[in-house]
Write an enzyme that holds these catalytic residues in place. Structure first.
Site, mmCIF file in Angstrom:
data_model
loop_
_atom_site.group_PDB
_atom_site.id
_atom_site.type_symbol
_atom_site.label_atom_id
_atom_site.label_comp_id
_atom_site.label_asym_id
_atom_site.label_seq_id
_atom_site.Cartn_x
_atom_site.Cartn_y
_atom_site.Cartn_z
ATOM 1 N N GLY A 137 54.155 14.103 31.769
ATOM 2 C CA GLY A 137 53.642 14.338 30.425
ATOM 3 C C GLY A 137 54.079 13.301 29.406
ATOM 4 O O GLY A 137 53.496 13.213 28.315
ATOM 5 N N HIS A 195 85.943 -15.716 49.671
ATOM 6 C CA HIS A 195 86.908 -16.035 48.612
ATOM 7 C C HIS A 195 86.301 -17.075 47.692
ATOM 8 O O HIS A 195 85.708 -18.033 48.179
ATOM 9 C CB HIS A 195 88.184 -16.590 49.243
ATOM 10 C CG HIS A 195 89.196 -17.051 48.225
ATOM 11 N ND1 HIS A 195 89.952 -16.161 47.510
ATOM 12 C CD2 HIS A 195 89.521 -18.293 47.790
ATOM 13 C CE1 HIS A 195 90.728 -16.842 46.678
ATOM 14 N NE2 HIS A 195 90.486 -18.133 46.828
#
Ligand code: NAI
Length: 462
Positions: A34, A441
């Site tokens: 809606g 890393h």
């Protein structure tokens, strides 16, 4: 009268994902919505717009606090609230239009209007009645107001009004130190408001790992939020521009008042099922207003299912999405499963907070033998370089088998880091499995590996 295999009511993350999966599985599907745009609370007035404001206000915080340290000198940016709102609205538009595109691509009919179920197998939208072999209710939730406190969405607001305030308030009182209160409270604190959070319990974010809660409160206080804990809000009196909040301290019943320009009421949400006609249909509800479902999301009325915030379980978009995909499989005659033990929860403040599985408190209460592996972001090179070394990763594993039982992260990108642990838990991994996995890393993820190492012989960098 059109006929469908499935009609989904509601187009939030539960509903639209469900509709797409149904269509992918070859079912003729419609979705009732809606609102002017698809996407429900999450995309229109929840997760997505709040993330835009969190992002923008975090950038301001970085400029004010860390740029000069990195050698980026000059005047800090000032806030153009109108532009920030336009940016937020643009983000909403991009996302909601994206869903509309996906509906077209998957040939899903958007039935515009508010739906109700006059009888099993039928969905009424406006004056039209459509037939559906399966009806899936995905109508979500709405803020649950405090008794006697009137919301005007201007001075006394819910999360919806708080996303579109006409201006940044000087003083904001937030009622409730849950996810919404802290996310939006930290936005306005970073944008310059004085933010006071009033919470009924003696800690913030109840239900979360205790150590995380303490660190979280300390870090938010450092950002300027103040906390009044153990305080029950009694009343809010508002004029057109101001409000007076009265609360009672639970420890001695003393009353105090505080004035604010804006009061955000963030004391929880409740299922939204108004107007569906569930009473007349005979759908069983719980005492908390949730639609009762079985293990396959079926209600007691044949052919009517329900998912997401409207049923039991955590009110999280991704929980609704998982249920949406699973119930689509069910109505398509396949097998489906949602693992409720591995549903992450994330608070998108800075730093972020993320958790999955058991908390230490729950393990203690259950009398379970466990071990804890903890690693501080202080020992993570990337976090240090990025001024993001506050916080830690905590992994809880079974004392005997080393199987991961839960994880709690407060720190940079916690909401992303948690998923490596979710996957590990889905595969029944041990902490050692994580520790033996090579992590690139320098990344924040190394902190997860170090916490896993801490469950065994010990981390390297602490
Ligand atoms: P919440 O349930 O997380 O927190 C509400 C807080 O208000 C509680 O700590 C409660 O003790 C307190 N409270 C209740 N009555 C009070 C009173 N009279 N005075 C003072 N404090 C009072 O609810 P919240 O933050 O409104 O969020 C609603 C739902 O939306 C939650 O289920 C949440 O998980 C979900 N959500 C999730 C997000 C995310 O995943 N990042 C973001 C926003 C909402």
């Amino acid at each position: 009268m059109s006929q469908y295999d499935v009609i989904v009511i509601g187009s939030g993350p539960g509903g639209y994902v469900c509709a797409i999966r149904c269509a992918q599985l070859g079912l003729k599907t419609a979705c009732v919505e809606g609102r002017e745009t698809l996407g429900g609370t999450c995309l229109n007035i929840g997760c997505i717009p709040s993330k835009a404001l969190l992002h923008a206000s975090h950038q301001l915080h970085e400029a004010e606090h860390n740029f000069a340290k990195m050698g980026l000198k000059g005047k800090s940016p000032s806030v153009d609230w109108k532009q920030m709102q336009a940016y937020k609205d643009d983000v909403i538009g991009q996302n909601t239009k994206g869903i509309e595109f996906l509906f077209k691509k998957n040939k899903i009919d958007w039935l515009k209007g508010w739906g109700s179920i006059p009888e099993a197998g039928k969905v009424k939208v406006g004056d039209e009645v459509h037939e559906a072999k399966n009806i899936i209710i995905a109508t979500g939730s709405e803020p649950s107001a405090l008794p006697g406190i009137e919301i005007d969405e201007k001075v006394v607001v819910t999360s919806e009004g708080a996303l579109s305030l006409p201006k940044i308030p000087k003083k904001m009182v937030v009622i409730g130190a849950g996810v919404i209160g802290l996310e939006l409270g930290s936005v306005y604190a970073r944008l310059g408001a004085e933010v006071q959070v009033i919470e009924f319990l003696d800690q913030i974010t109840p239900g979360m790992d205790g150590e995380v809660c303490k660190t979280f409160q300390r870090l938010l206080a450092k950002q300027g939020l103040s906390f009044t804990l153990g305080a029950a809000v009694q009343s809010v009196e508002a004029t057109k521009t101001k409000a007076k909040v009265t609360y009672k301290l639970r420890k001695d019943d003393s009353e105090a008042t505080v004035d604010a320009d804006v009061v955000l009421v963030a004391t929880g949400r409740k299922p939204y099922t108004d107007g569906l006609g569930l009473d007349a249909l005979g759908v069983e509800m719980s005492e908390r207003g949730q639609i009762k479902t079985d293990g396959h999301w079926a209600t007691n009325v044949k052919g009517v299912y329900a998912i997401g915030d409207a049923i039991a379980g955590p009110m999280l978009a991704h929980k609704a999405e998982d249920e949406g995909m699973a119930v689509a499989e069910v109505v398509a005659g396949k097998h489906a499963h949602v693992n409720y033990d591995v549903i992450p929860g994330v608070i998108y403040t800075h730093p972020e907070v993320a958790s999955v599985g058991q908390t230490e408190e729950a393990l203690k209460e259950a009398g379970r033998a466990y071990k804890v592996g903890k690693f501080s972001f202080m020992g993570n090179g990337r976090a240090k370089a990025n001024f993001a070394a506050d916080g830690f990763v905590k992994i809880l594993a079974d004392k005997e088998t080393d199987r991961i039982l839960g994880a709690h992260i407060i720190g940079p990108m916690a909401g992303d880091l948690i998923h490596e642990i979710c996957v590990a838990m889905e595969f029944g991994a041990s902490a050692q499995d994580l520790a033996l996995t090579c992590h690139a890393h320098p990344t924040y993820s190394e902190a997860v590996r170090e916490a896993a190492l801490a469950c065994g012989d010990g981390p390297i960098h602490s």
